[in-house]
Design a protein around this motif. Structure first.
Motif, PDB file in Angstrom:
ATOM      1  N   GLY A 167      49.591  50.292  41.890  1.00  0.00           N
ATOM      2  CA  GLY A 167      48.686  49.187  41.621  1.00  0.00           C
ATOM      3  C   GLY A 167      47.229  49.608  41.541  1.00  0.00           C
ATOM      4  O   GLY A 167      46.897  50.777  41.351  1.00  0.00           O
ATOM      5  N   LEU A 168      46.356  48.626  41.701  1.00  0.00           N
ATOM      6  CA  LEU A 168      44.914  48.830  41.616  1.00  0.00           C
ATOM      7  C   LEU A 168      44.334  48.540  42.999  1.00  0.00           C
ATOM      8  O   LEU A 168      44.338  47.397  43.454  1.00  0.00           O
ATOM      9  CB  LEU A 168      44.322  47.889  40.554  1.00  0.00           C
ATOM     10  CG  LEU A 168      42.866  48.012  40.159  1.00  0.00           C
ATOM     11  CD1 LEU A 168      42.526  49.435  39.737  1.00  0.00           C
ATOM     12  CD2 LEU A 168      42.538  47.041  39.031  1.00  0.00           C
ATOM     13  N   LYS A 169      43.859  49.565  43.691  1.00  0.00           N
ATOM     14  CA  LYS A 169      43.464  49.432  45.086  1.00  0.00           C
ATOM     15  C   LYS A 169      42.034  49.920  45.309  1.00  0.00           C
ATOM     16  O   LYS A 169      41.552  50.833  44.641  1.00  0.00           O
ATOM     17  CB  LYS A 169      44.391  50.238  45.997  1.00  0.00           C
ATOM     18  CG  LYS A 169      45.874  49.865  45.900  1.00  0.00           C
ATOM     19  CD  LYS A 169      46.159  48.483  46.450  1.00  0.00           C
ATOM     20  CE  LYS A 169      47.656  48.172  46.406  1.00  0.00           C
ATOM     21  NZ  LYS A 169      47.941  46.800  46.870  1.00  0.00           N
ATOM     22  N   MET A 223      42.630  48.062  50.152  1.00  0.00           N
ATOM     23  CA  MET A 223      42.503  46.630  49.902  1.00  0.00           C
ATOM     24  C   MET A 223      42.896  46.352  48.460  1.00  0.00           C
ATOM     25  O   MET A 223      42.731  47.214  47.593  1.00  0.00           O
ATOM     26  CB  MET A 223      41.068  46.165  50.146  1.00  0.00           C
ATOM     27  CG  MET A 223      40.586  46.288  51.575  1.00  0.00           C
ATOM     28  SD  MET A 223      38.877  45.698  51.761  1.00  0.00           S
ATOM     29  CE  MET A 223      37.982  47.098  51.086  1.00  0.00           C
ATOM     30  N   ASP A 224      43.399  45.157  48.227  1.00  0.00           N
ATOM     31  CA  ASP A 224      43.716  44.753  46.865  1.00  0.00           C
ATOM     32  C   ASP A 224      42.406  44.468  46.148  1.00  0.00           C
ATOM     33  O   ASP A 224      41.699  43.509  46.457  1.00  0.00           O
ATOM     34  CB  ASP A 224      44.603  43.507  46.862  1.00  0.00           C
ATOM     35  CG  ASP A 224      45.037  43.116  45.460  1.00  0.00           C
ATOM     36  OD1 ASP A 224      44.627  43.788  44.501  1.00  0.00           O
ATOM     37  OD2 ASP A 224      45.777  42.122  45.315  1.00  0.00           O
ATOM     38  N   ILE A 225      42.087  45.311  45.208  1.00  0.00           N
ATOM     39  CA  ILE A 225      40.789  45.224  44.530  1.00  0.00           C
ATOM     40  C   ILE A 225      40.689  44.007  43.609  1.00  0.00           C
ATOM     41  O   ILE A 225      39.595  43.549  43.281  1.00  0.00           O
ATOM     42  CB  ILE A 225      40.538  46.530  43.734  1.00  0.00           C
ATOM     43  CG1 ILE A 225      39.049  46.729  43.459  1.00  0.00           C
ATOM     44  CG2 ILE A 225      41.332  46.544  42.427  1.00  0.00           C
ATOM     45  CD1 ILE A 225      38.721  48.059  42.826  1.00  0.00           C
ATOM     46  N   CYS A 226      41.832  43.452  43.188  1.00  0.00           N
ATOM     47  CA  CYS A 226      41.825  42.385  42.191  1.00  0.00           C
ATOM     48  C   CYS A 226      41.193  41.091  42.695  1.00  0.00           C
ATOM     49  O   CYS A 226      40.903  40.195  41.906  1.00  0.00           O
ATOM     50  CB  CYS A 226      43.236  42.127  41.676  1.00  0.00           C
ATOM     51  SG  CYS A 226      43.872  43.505  40.688  1.00  0.00           S
ATOM     52  N   ARG A 227      40.987  40.984  43.997  1.00  0.00           N
ATOM     53  CA  ARG A 227      40.310  39.776  44.491  1.00  0.00           C
ATOM     54  C   ARG A 227      38.826  39.788  44.154  1.00  0.00           C
ATOM     55  O   ARG A 227      38.153  38.768  44.250  1.00  0.00           O
ATOM     56  CB  ARG A 227      40.524  39.617  45.993  1.00  0.00           C
ATOM     57  CG  ARG A 227      39.911  40.667  46.882  1.00  0.00           C
ATOM     58  CD  ARG A 227      40.407  40.490  48.307  1.00  0.00           C
ATOM     59  NE  ARG A 227      39.925  41.496  49.232  1.00  0.00           N
ATOM     60  CZ  ARG A 227      38.861  41.348  50.009  1.00  0.00           C
ATOM     61  NH1 ARG A 227      38.181  40.218  49.962  1.00  0.00           N
ATOM     62  NH2 ARG A 227      38.484  42.294  50.838  1.00  0.00           N
ATOM     63  N   PHE A 228      38.312  40.962  43.751  1.00  0.00           N
ATOM     64  CA  PHE A 228      36.926  41.034  43.305  1.00  0.00           C
ATOM     65  C   PHE A 228      36.887  40.875  41.780  1.00  0.00           C
ATOM     66  O   PHE A 228      36.451  41.763  41.061  1.00  0.00           O
ATOM     67  CB  PHE A 228      36.321  42.380  43.705  1.00  0.00           C
ATOM     68  CG  PHE A 228      36.308  42.629  45.178  1.00  0.00           C
ATOM     69  CD1 PHE A 228      35.345  42.049  45.979  1.00  0.00           C
ATOM     70  CD2 PHE A 228      37.261  43.443  45.771  1.00  0.00           C
ATOM     71  CE1 PHE A 228      35.326  42.285  47.342  1.00  0.00           C
ATOM     72  CE2 PHE A 228      37.251  43.689  47.127  1.00  0.00           C
ATOM     73  CZ  PHE A 228      36.279  43.097  47.918  1.00  0.00           C
ATOM     74  N   SER A 229      37.371  39.771  41.301  1.00  0.00           N
ATOM     75  CA  SER A 229      37.469  39.587  39.851  1.00  0.00           C
ATOM     76  C   SER A 229      36.090  39.377  39.247  1.00  0.00           C
ATOM     77  O   SER A 229      35.178  38.853  39.893  1.00  0.00           O
ATOM     78  CB  SER A 229      38.372  38.400  39.512  1.00  0.00           C
ATOM     79  OG  SER A 229      37.853  37.214  40.071  1.00  0.00           O
ATOM     80  N   GLY A 230      35.955  39.788  37.995  1.00  0.00           N
ATOM     81  CA  GLY A 230      34.679  39.649  37.297  1.00  0.00           C
ATOM     82  C   GLY A 230      34.593  38.351  36.531  1.00  0.00           C
ATOM     83  O   GLY A 230      35.255  37.362  36.843  1.00  0.00           O
ATOM     84  N   TYR A 231      33.780  38.379  35.458  1.00  0.00           N
ATOM     85  CA  TYR A 231      33.511  37.156  34.697  1.00  0.00           C
ATOM     86  C   TYR A 231      34.641  36.845  33.718  1.00  0.00           C
ATOM     87  O   TYR A 231      35.165  37.730  33.046  1.00  0.00           O
ATOM     88  CB  TYR A 231      32.207  37.300  33.905  1.00  0.00           C
ATOM     89  CG  TYR A 231      31.861  36.044  33.144  1.00  0.00           C
ATOM     90  CD1 TYR A 231      31.296  34.956  33.800  1.00  0.00           C
ATOM     91  CD2 TYR A 231      32.149  35.929  31.781  1.00  0.00           C
ATOM     92  CE1 TYR A 231      31.001  33.790  33.099  1.00  0.00           C
ATOM     93  CE2 TYR A 231      31.848  34.772  31.086  1.00  0.00           C
ATOM     94  CZ  TYR A 231      31.272  33.712  31.753  1.00  0.00           C
ATOM     95  OH  TYR A 231      30.994  32.559  31.068  1.00  0.00           O
TER      96      TYR A 231
END
Length: 303
Positions: free
Chosen positions: A281-283, A292-300
């Motif tokens: 995945g993307l961490k 940490m799951d990095i996807c919770r820092f989503s962009g615009y």
């Protein structure tokens, strides 16, 4: 029922995918929707790059912003797309929707911004369109060229590659979204000296744009929190993870070439992570070493 379904239920990228999955192009199109540029056959040595972008008052800029900077941004974002594929921008057409009560002086200043960045990058503005609109809208389409051997897409990253970024991140609010420098020179420098496997420009945020690379390349990625280069005054890397309109280059290359790139002094390139197997995945690796799951820092996203 789909007739009552809202586009927000799909989201920006879901809507794009629903359209692009129905597009059938002929063999002259090597790369269609899904990358920074479309790639079209040209001649034995070069490929044609084609991209477009639209900026809208109230979404991408405000009515009070300086007209010259609005014009500069309108073409700059398209130049950045060409850079992400390691190309050289050459021709542009510009369509502008203006409220009929706009002052002539404002229209001239918008054009001055467009024309200034076009001259800076030796781009020919060869046409366009004008229309009445309830708010200012500028759409730019751009053509560029790239040597076949130097084309870089989002889809070439491989496990073991090192992930780099140009410049510094997190400068949202500093005016960088108007005054950014499309990284054409840096991209050309990289592909002349290194085997760049995948590349994108950061327009929607580091996390979101890295996800475009991992999705297109069918890989995962680890990003090290402490390695992210922060813009002056930015103390929390979490801001840099989601900050959009940076227009820096995000790219990968083989580990054996990473050390050489780190030693380069002409441009600032910082290693921030590594490409891993898709199943990982993307961490984000935090300061303590915890994943940490990095996807919770989503962009615009537009929708």
């Amino acid at each position: 029922m789909t007739k009552n379904k809202l586009i927000s239920s799909l989201g920006e990228f879901g809507l794009i995918n629903s359209f692009s999955s129905r597009i059938k192009n002929d063999s002259s199109v090597l790369v269609g929707p899904g990358d920074d540029c479309a790639v079209i056959k040209w001649d034995k040595a070069k490929l044609l790059l084609f991209s477009c972008d639209m900026i809208i008052e109230g979404v991408d800029f405000l009515a009070r912003d300086k007209p010259e900077l609005i014009g500069r941004k309108a073409l700059g974002v398209s130049i950045s797309d060409i850079a992400a594929c390691s190309g050289v921008p050459k021709y542009a057409v510009v369509s502008i929707g203006l409220p009929r009560k706009s002052k002539l002086e404002k229209a001239k200043r918008i054009f001055n911004g467009l024309n200034s960045i076009a001259r800076e990058y030796s781009i020919n503005i060869v046409g366009g369109d004008l229309s009445d609109s309830d708010r200012l809208v500028i759409d730019t389409s751009i053509l560029g060229f790239v040597e076949k051997r130097r084309l870089v897409l989002r889809s070439g990253a491989k496990p073991g590659d090192v992930i780099f970024v140009s410049g510094a991140l997190g400068a949202l609010g500093s005016g960088k979204h108007f005054k950014f420098i499309p990284r054409v020179e840096e991209a050309r420098y990289l592909t002349a000296r290194f085997d760049i496997s995948a590349m994108i420009d950061i327009s929607d945020g580091l996390v979101q744009d890295l996800k475009h690379i991992t999705d297109r390349s069918s890989v995962g990625a680890l990003v090290y929190y402490s390695k992210i280069p922060l813009a002056r005054g930015v103390k929390d890397a979490r801001r840099a993870l989601a900050s959009g309109e940076e227009f820096e280059l995000l790219f990968s290359l083989p580990k054996k070439q990473a050390a050489k790139l780190i030693m380069e002094r002409k441009y600032k390139f910082t290693p921030i992570g590594e490409v891993v197997d898709k199943k990982k995945g993307l961490k984000l690796i935090g300061p303590s070493g915890r994943e940490m799951d990095i996807c919770r820092f989503s962009g615009y996203r537009h929708f």
